[in-house]
Write a protein that holds these residues in place. Structure first.
Motif, PDB file in Angstrom:
ATOM      1  N   TYR B 273      42.219  54.941  70.179  1.00 51.19           N
ATOM      2  CA  TYR B 273      42.460  55.038  71.622  1.00 51.19           C
ATOM      3  C   TYR B 273      42.951  56.445  71.864  1.00 51.19           C
ATOM      4  O   TYR B 273      43.931  56.880  71.267  1.00 51.19           O
ATOM      5  N   ASN B 274      42.289  57.158  72.760  1.00 54.57           N
ATOM      6  CA  ASN B 274      42.619  58.570  72.875  1.00 54.57           C
ATOM      7  C   ASN B 274      42.139  59.098  74.212  1.00 54.57           C
ATOM      8  O   ASN B 274      41.366  58.438  74.910  1.00 54.57           O
ATOM      9  N   ALA B 275      42.588  60.302  74.540  1.00 57.15           N
ATOM     10  CA  ALA B 275      42.024  60.965  75.708  1.00 57.15           C
ATOM     11  C   ALA B 275      40.540  61.162  75.452  1.00 57.15           C
ATOM     12  O   ALA B 275      40.131  61.448  74.325  1.00 57.15           O
ATOM     13  N   THR B 276      39.756  60.992  76.489  1.00 64.04           N
ATOM     14  CA  THR B 276      38.305  60.995  76.296  1.00 64.04           C
ATOM     15  C   THR B 276      37.816  62.272  75.622  1.00 64.04           C
ATOM     16  O   THR B 276      37.024  62.226  74.687  1.00 64.04           O
ATOM     17  N   LYS B 277      38.324  63.412  76.122  1.00 59.49           N
ATOM     18  CA  LYS B 277      37.857  64.690  75.569  1.00 59.49           C
ATOM     19  C   LYS B 277      38.094  64.728  74.075  1.00 59.49           C
ATOM     20  O   LYS B 277      37.218  65.094  73.295  1.00 59.49           O
ATOM     21  N   MET B 279      38.594  62.218  72.061  1.00 52.26           N
ATOM     22  CA  MET B 279      37.811  61.204  71.360  1.00 52.26           C
ATOM     23  C   MET B 279      36.405  61.696  71.057  1.00 52.26           C
ATOM     24  O   MET B 279      35.894  61.527  69.960  1.00 52.26           O
ATOM     25  N   PHE B 280      35.828  62.345  72.038  1.00 52.03           N
ATOM     26  CA  PHE B 280      34.444  62.760  71.822  1.00 52.03           C
ATOM     27  C   PHE B 280      34.341  64.064  71.026  1.00 52.03           C
ATOM     28  O   PHE B 280      33.381  64.280  70.314  1.00 52.03           O
ATOM     29  N   ALA B 281      35.384  64.929  71.188  1.00 47.81           N
ATOM     30  CA  ALA B 281      35.320  66.198  70.479  1.00 47.81           C
ATOM     31  C   ALA B 281      35.739  66.039  69.026  1.00 47.81           C
ATOM     32  O   ALA B 281      35.144  66.628  68.131  1.00 47.81           O
ATOM     33  N   PRO B 283      37.007  62.841  66.995  1.00 48.56           N
ATOM     34  CA  PRO B 283      37.504  61.488  66.717  1.00 48.56           C
ATOM     35  C   PRO B 283      38.269  61.456  65.403  1.00 48.56           C
ATOM     36  O   PRO B 283      37.929  62.171  64.461  1.00 48.56           O
ATOM     37  N   HIS B 284      39.301  60.646  65.383  1.00 46.11           N
ATOM     38  CA  HIS B 284      40.163  60.616  64.208  1.00 46.11           C
ATOM     39  C   HIS B 284      39.705  59.631  63.172  1.00 46.11           C
ATOM     40  O   HIS B 284      40.158  59.672  62.050  1.00 46.11           O
ATOM     41  N   THR B 285      38.903  58.704  63.562  1.00 47.63           N
ATOM     42  CA  THR B 285      38.501  57.711  62.584  1.00 47.63           C
ATOM     43  C   THR B 285      37.033  57.873  62.271  1.00 47.63           C
ATOM     44  O   THR B 285      36.233  58.302  63.103  1.00 47.63           O
ATOM     45  N   LYS B 286      36.703  57.478  61.073  1.00 51.60           N
ATOM     46  CA  LYS B 286      35.321  57.585  60.609  1.00 51.60           C
ATOM     47  C   LYS B 286      34.415  56.678  61.459  1.00 51.60           C
ATOM     48  O   LYS B 286      33.327  57.066  61.864  1.00 51.60           O
ATOM     49  N   LYS B 287      34.890  55.464  61.734  1.00 55.31           N
ATOM     50  CA  LYS B 287      34.062  54.511  62.478  1.00 55.31           C
ATOM     51  C   LYS B 287      33.733  55.030  63.851  1.00 55.31           C
ATOM     52  O   LYS B 287      32.597  54.962  64.315  1.00 55.31           O
ATOM     53  N   ALA B 288      34.766  55.551  64.542  1.00 53.17           N
ATOM     54  CA  ALA B 288      34.534  56.063  65.888  1.00 53.17           C
ATOM     55  C   ALA B 288      33.563  57.226  65.829  1.00 53.17           C
ATOM     56  O   ALA B 288      32.653  57.341  66.649  1.00 53.17           O
ATOM     57  N   GLU B 289      33.743  58.055  64.834  1.00 50.56           N
ATOM     58  CA  GLU B 289      32.871  59.223  64.721  1.00 50.56           C
ATOM     59  C   GLU B 289      31.436  58.775  64.498  1.00 50.56           C
ATOM     60  O   GLU B 289      30.506  59.264  65.135  1.00 50.56           O
ATOM     61  N   ASP B 290      31.269  57.790  63.593  1.00 52.53           N
ATOM     62  CA  ASP B 290      29.927  57.295  63.316  1.00 52.53           C
ATOM     63  C   ASP B 290      29.297  56.711  64.573  1.00 52.53           C
ATOM     64  O   ASP B 290      28.122  56.923  64.852  1.00 52.53           O
ATOM     65  N   TYR B 291      30.111  56.005  65.336  1.00 49.96           N
ATOM     66  CA  TYR B 291      29.561  55.375  66.534  1.00 49.96           C
ATOM     67  C   TYR B 291      29.183  56.439  67.556  1.00 49.96           C
ATOM     68  O   TYR B 291      28.100  56.413  68.139  1.00 49.96           O
ATOM     69  N   ILE B 292      30.088  57.365  67.762  1.00 43.90           N
ATOM     70  CA  ILE B 292      29.859  58.380  68.792  1.00 43.90           C
ATOM     71  C   ILE B 292      28.676  59.268  68.438  1.00 43.90           C
ATOM     72  O   ILE B 292      27.896  59.664  69.295  1.00 43.90           O
ATOM     73  N   THR B 293      28.535  59.530  67.142  1.00 41.05           N
ATOM     74  CA  THR B 293      27.411  60.379  66.756  1.00 41.05           C
ATOM     75  C   THR B 293      26.134  59.574  66.617  1.00 41.05           C
ATOM     76  O   THR B 293      25.105  60.101  66.248  1.00 41.05           O
ATOM     77  N   GLY B 294      26.217  58.291  66.913  1.00 39.72           N
ATOM     78  CA  GLY B 294      24.989  57.504  67.001  1.00 39.72           C
ATOM     79  C   GLY B 294      24.512  56.961  65.680  1.00 39.72           C
ATOM     80  O   GLY B 294      23.349  56.626  65.517  1.00 39.72           O
ATOM     81  N   ARG B 295      25.411  56.837  64.685  1.00 48.07           N
ATOM     82  CA  ARG B 295      24.949  56.313  63.418  1.00 48.07           C
ATOM     83  C   ARG B 295      24.770  54.789  63.465  1.00 48.07           C
ATOM     84  O   ARG B 295      24.052  54.222  62.677  1.00 48.07           O
ATOM     85  N   TYR B 296      25.476  54.134  64.346  1.00 44.66           N
ATOM     86  CA  TYR B 296      25.186  52.708  64.577  1.00 44.66           C
ATOM     87  C   TYR B 296      25.570  52.391  66.005  1.00 44.66           C
ATOM     88  O   TYR B 296      26.167  53.190  66.710  1.00 44.66           O
ATOM     89  N   GLY B 297      25.262  51.257  66.415  1.00 44.12           N
ATOM     90  CA  GLY B 297      25.610  50.896  67.779  1.00 44.12           C
ATOM     91  C   GLY B 297      24.760  49.785  68.174  1.00 44.12           C
ATOM     92  O   GLY B 297      24.798  49.181  69.169  1.00 44.12           O
TER      93      GLY B 297
END
Lengths: 416, 297, 388
Positions: B273-277, B279-281, B283-297
């Motif tokens: 849970y983070n400020a949007t900027k 989070m997208f710039a 991300p602290h967690t691997k899962k969030a990063e994977d999701y945001i970069t489109g590795r799964y979803g």
């Protein structure tokens, strides 16, 4: 005649068997020579059976029909013999058709398709039959008595013989009169009472089951309510005549009112009970199909459940509920046994449900159950009444189908 | 700054980052002690709208939410993202107790608003829903006129006494929802006659007419075309002046465009849970990063 | 900006009360509807239960020449009025058929008169005081008591309540239902198969569909008018026969079977059809080998429900004359006959109150059969229903 007929059937079965075995053997032989055929041996065999028995049966049935209709004197024996000859010809032709280039399967399926279509036409014929039989007899009635008197007259007195059949010979006397207004007034009064019972109870039960009841209660209550729908009307009639009518008289007596034992209230109430499951199961379906998104939309605004039901769900389901109610009215109008057993026989133009009054269906039954000859005006008057009943119920059904269709379309659109 | 108990569920000033609005909010595995009173930063306290602690939810035997803790701030847009089936919609519906409608649901944990536990026995869910409105995935206008769609709930709540008040309230809600100019000449036509995007704005107007504190939006644009979506995104940005908005979206670009804060859900857990900027710039967690970069979803 | 929870809750109190009121009222509607059913069934059970019992009296019957001439002389004068006259009438023939009886005296249980029956059941008191005393004495000796009423199940209608039974009506019902199902099951299934699997989507098909839905809602009495005008007057089918009754009911049941068969066919997923087409089946082969077998339980369920409906129908049968007085059952579809609901109707209009319990007894039997049929349909559906 019966023995001749049985013999005919037996011969036909034997011929069919011969056709089957011969043509199958022939097809198998042809195939054994290495020729590729368009169909399986069994299919050729069945085709042979079809051409053997089909035309023969058709001819004999047609002959029997003509015999019945015209009363023509073709002796049964000759007819059946002719059919058998046709069957033999068919057998030979069928055997002849066992050729590699003949599509036996396609031929069989063509016949099956036509048979199925013919079956589908029977429902149309039924409607036509109802219409034709009722209209033609009703027209004969209107040749004897004026249509205008029938529609506007306020005295229904089909004649002394009818009254004496009902055990009230002394009331009649004068010439037969066919003014149907008192009958329709009685019908509408009883229907009205029935609807006053059925709509609140049926709708209330449906609302409770869909909106408030826990799943467990809903599952238990639905079949119980549906049992009510499966009870034969004659049973309701007994209940109305033996239990409810005396009860109504007693209760009216408590209030110092004088009620007849064949009052209109008892059949009306019982008919209402009979229609409760009808309305509740139809409304249940309709209310259930109101999209949940509407309910959530209302609740999310801080609306209470009752307000949601009253202001959102019921208005959304209204076309369906009205359609169910119209169907129920149509049912009540045409309901026969309850009123025959519990309502009166005396045409009576009154607004007091404690008096006895009679209905259209009672009059139809009364006109057709005495020892009347078929041609008499009294018998024919049943068909005139039936015609009006048919038109009214048909209109109600059509309107209700139209409304339910609108309901469905609305929610298909709304669900985007 | 006394933030040891806060860091887990509040986007927080991160000592390692200098910038004012970049915050760190990685969710740690340490769950806060529920008995211990939570101390809060005064300025944060003022802005707090909904406080969620250790919220778990079961559908029968199946656990759909696992120990969610989150703080939602007033007059912000908070987006909940994550793959489908991750519990973000379920979580959203906990905030106005829409899950009550499902009989097999069991809830544990705290959802606090205005200092009150919304799941407490004494809490009236109807009162809660008046203060926490909701807009749904598919537009669901009532089968009534456009005017009635908006006026219905305020009238039920006795918010208007005179006809003129009612007209004014309807106009204001429709204006706020950016729909007034399109419908002012056909207020008495059915709400269902509008286009999908207009219907959704009508639903927003209906929700804000009750003047709630919080508006929940459950994928409000997923059934709409891109132009209607853009209109509604603009609208969310404007509405946050008056309301607190929590929105679920499956569209990460939308979260990036409209949300001030973003929470990432995965399999019933809140991962980050983070400020949007931030989070997208970054991300602290691997899962969030994977999701945001489109590795799964 | 907005109100606190307390303010809102206070304002909501009244609205919540109204909401609760609606919940209780609708619940009341449901409970009352169910209560109607309970009252109704228990009323019928209370009324009908006595019909399964019948008073019998143990007497000495002397088979001699005098009783051959005058059957009443076969028993003692004082018990004579207590015994059903239906017992005496066949006595001479019985003796003729069985000469060994001649000259013997036998102690046997015989059917009591309906007044005795009603008196023992505590219903009415039309016995003469002297007869009552005799009866009391017999009861104390254990020579007059209520026994299970086998007569009710083995005889046809009778003007004497103690001899009236449902056998001929039951046989009439079976014959009529055989005719009905023989006609409407094949035609109904064929129509449904045609409409669901073969029919092109054109105006004629739509007309047939609309027509079927309308037929389902036509009042049943109009089918009676059709039967009277077409079958009886036009084709000359014998009046009052199971043939004409069955044909009339067949037309009435047809829409029920068509509609439920179509629903059953529709619930078979297209993937099955496509798979069958894919291996080169023709349309008819797909229907015969793949669609019909899996939808058969649904078709049967619908047909049983249609059958139960037809079995309870009375109005059209009255019109085609199936309310005849039938003392002896005949297994024929062309002889005059009656059916269960018509028998109930006939008894219900009898002035003699002893018939009231027969009426209710007949109703109990009919309801038992109908409930069995419906339960069978539900069982079939649950056992074979497949969710795709």
């Amino acid at each position: 005649m019966n023995i001749v007929f049985l013999l005919f059937c037996a011969v036909l079965v034997v011929l069919g068997g011969i056709a089957f075995t011969l043509s199958r053997a022939k097809a198998a032989r042809v195939r054994a020579t290495g020729t590729t055929m368009h169909a399986q041996p069994d299919q050729y065999a069945w085709f042979a059976v079809l051409v053997t028995a089909g035309p023969a049966l058709l001819v004999s049935a047609l002959g029997a029909f003509v015999l019945l209709l015209m009363g023509a004197d073709i002796p049964t024996f000759y007819l059946l013999a002719a059919s058998l000859v046709i069957a033999l010809i068919g057998l030979v032709m069928g055997l002849n058709q066992v050729r590699s280039d003949f599509h036996a399967r396609r031929a069989i399926e063509g016949v099956i398709r036509k048979l199925l279509a013919a079956a589908a036409m029977i429902s149309i014929l039924t409607t036509l039959g109802i219409l034709l039989s009722i209209i033609s007899e009703a027209l004969r009635f209107f040749q004897m008595h004026s249509f205008w008197d029938f529609v506007t007259g306020t005295t229904w007195n089909p004649g002394a013989s009818f009254l004496s059949a009902a055990g009230r010979g002394d009331e009649g006397g004068s010439a037969a009169q066919f003014g149907s207004i008192p009958l329709f007034a009685g019908t509408f009064m009883i229907t009205l009472i029935a609807m006053l019972v059925a709509i609140p109870f049926g709708l209330g039960a449906a609302i409770y089951m869909v909106e408030f009841a826990p799943l467990r209660i809903r599952k238990a209550a639905k079949p119980v309510i549906e049992v009510l729908a499966g009870i034969p009307t004659v049973v309701y009639g007994v209940f109305a005549a033996l239990t409810v009518a005396p009860l109504v008289v007693d209760i009216a007596g408590l209030f110092g009112l004088d009620a007849s034992y064949s009052n209109a209230l008892a059949p009306g109430l019982v008919m209402g009970i009979m229609i409760i499951p009808f309305i509740s199961s139809l409304s249940d379906d309709v209310i259930n199909s109101v999209p949940n998104s509407l309910r959530e939309g209302a609740l999310a605004l801080g609306i209470t459940k009752a307000e949601m039901v009253r202001n959102v769900v019921v208005p959304a389901a209204a076309p369906g509920i009205i359609s169910a109610s119209l169907l129920a009215v149509s049912r009540a109008l045409g309901e026969t046994m309850i009123v025959v057993m519990a309502a009166g026989m005396r045409p009576n133009l009154t607004a007091n449900p404690l008096e006895d009054m009679t209905t259209v269906t009672v009059s139809i039954v009364a006109a057709l159950t005495g020892d009347q000859e078929f041609e008499s005006a009294q018998t024919l008057s049943a068909f005139a009444l039936g015609l009006v009943l048919f038109i009214v119920t048909l209109t109600l059904n059509v309107v209700s189908v139209f409304m339910i269709r609108r309901f469905r379309e609305k929610y298909r659109v709304n669900n985007l | 700054m006394n933030d040891t108990t806060l860091q887990n569920f509040q986007p927080q000033q991160d000592q390692s980052l200098a910038s004012g609005d970049t915050v760190r909010g990685q969710y740690s595995d340490a769950t806060p002690d529920k008995g211990q009173p939570v101390t809060r930063n005064e300025s944060v306290e003022e802005n707090l709208s909904v406080r969620v602690r250790d919220l778990s939810l079961w559908y029968g035997e199946h656990q759909a939410l696992d120990d969610i803790s989150i703080d939602v701030f007033a007059n912000t847009v908070t987006a909940l993202i994550g793959p489908s089936g991750c519990g973000k919609s379920t979580f959203l519906r906990c905030l106005n107790r829409m899950n009550d409608l499902i009989s097999s649901v069991r809830i544990k944990g705290l959802v606090e608003m205005d200092g009150r536990d919304v799941n407490a026995r004494g809490m009236d869910e109807v009162a809660l829903r008046r203060r926490v409105g909701m807009v749904f995935q598919k537009p669901n206008p009532f089968p009534k006129s456009i005017f009635e769609n908006v006026a219905y709930a305020p009238r039920m709540h006795d918010m208007v006494s005179r006809k003129a008040d009612q007209d004014e309230l309807v106009e204001r809600a429709l204006r706020d929802a950016g729909l007034w100019n399109e419908v002012k000449d056909k207020l008495h036509e059915p709400g269902t006659s509008l286009s999908g995007g207009q219907q959704q704005r009508l639903c927003i107007a209906r929700a804000i007419a009750v003047r709630p504190d919080v508006i929940l939006m459950d994928e409000p644009t997923s059934a709409l075309d891109p132009i209607s979506t853009a209109t509604i995104e603009d609208l969310m940005d404007k509405l946050k002046q008056d309301f607190t908005i929590v929105t679920v979206t499956h569209n990460m670009q939308q979260a990036a465009r409209v949300a001030d804060y973003t929470a990432f859900f995965h399999l019933g857990e809140m991962i980050e849970y983070n400020a949007t900027k931030q989070m997208f710039a970054n991300p602290h967690t691997k899962k969030a990063e994977d999701y945001i970069t489109g590795r799964y979803g | 900006m907005s109100q606190s929870f307390e303010e809102i809750s206070a304002q909501l109190k009244k609205r919540h009360r109204r909401s609760a009121r609606m919940k209780w009222m609708t619940m009341g509607a449901l409970i009352l509807s169910a209560a109607f059913l309970v009252v109704f069934i228990s009323d019928m059970v209370v009324r009908g239960w006595p019909a399964f019992q019948q008073a019998q009296i143990q007497v000495e019957v002397s088979y001699d020449e005098q009783s051959q001439k005058l059957p009443l002389a076969a028993v003692d004068e004082d018990v004579r009025p207590l015994i059903s006259r239906g017992f005496f009438r066949p006595l001479p023939r019985k003796m003729e058929n069985n000469p060994a009886l001649m000259g013997t005296t036998q102690t046997q249980w015989v059917i009591a008169d309906s007044r005795v029956d009603q008196y023992l059941k505590g219903n009415e008191d039309r016995l003469r005081p002297a007869d009552k005393e005799t009866l009391q004495a017999l009861v104390e000796e254990g020579r007059a008591e209520l026994k299970f009423n086998t007569t009710f199940f083995t005889t046809g209608d009778s003007k004497m309540p103690e001899l009236a039974g449902i056998a001929s009506a039951a046989i009439g019902t079976v014959m009529t239902m055989l005719v009905t199902m023989a006609v409407c099951f094949p035609i109904g299934v064929m129509t449904a198969v045609y409409l669901e699997e073969f029919a092109p989507d054109n105006k004629l098909t739509q007309l047939i569909e609309i027509n079927i839905n309308n037929l389902a809602a036509v009042p049943s009495i109009l089918f009676g008018l059709l039967g009277l005008a077409i079958y009886i007057s036009f084709f000359g089918v014998p009046r009052s026969s199971p043939l004409v009754g069955g044909l009339t009911l067949a037309l009435m049941t047809l829409p029920v079977i068509i509609i439920s068969t179509r629903a059953a066919l529709r619930s078979v997923p297209d993937s099955i059809r496509h798979a069958a087409f894919g291996v080169g089946c023709s349309r008819w082969q797909v229907v015969r080998d793949h669609v019909l077998p899996v939808s058969l339980p649904g078709i049967l369920t619908g047909s049983i429900i249609g059958l139960a409906q037809a079995m309870g129908e009375t109005a059209p049968l009255i019109i085609v004359g199936m309310v005849a007085f039938i003392p002896d059952a005949s297994i024929s579809i062309t002889n005059a006959s009656t059916v269960m609901p018509a028998q109930i109707f006939t008894w219900a209009s009898e002035p003699n109150s002893a018939f009231a319990e027969k009426t209710a007894g007949g109703i109990l039997v009919l309801l038992a059969v109908l409930i069995f049929l419906n339960a069978l349909a539900v069982w079939l559906r649950n056992k074979f229903e497949r969710r795709w």
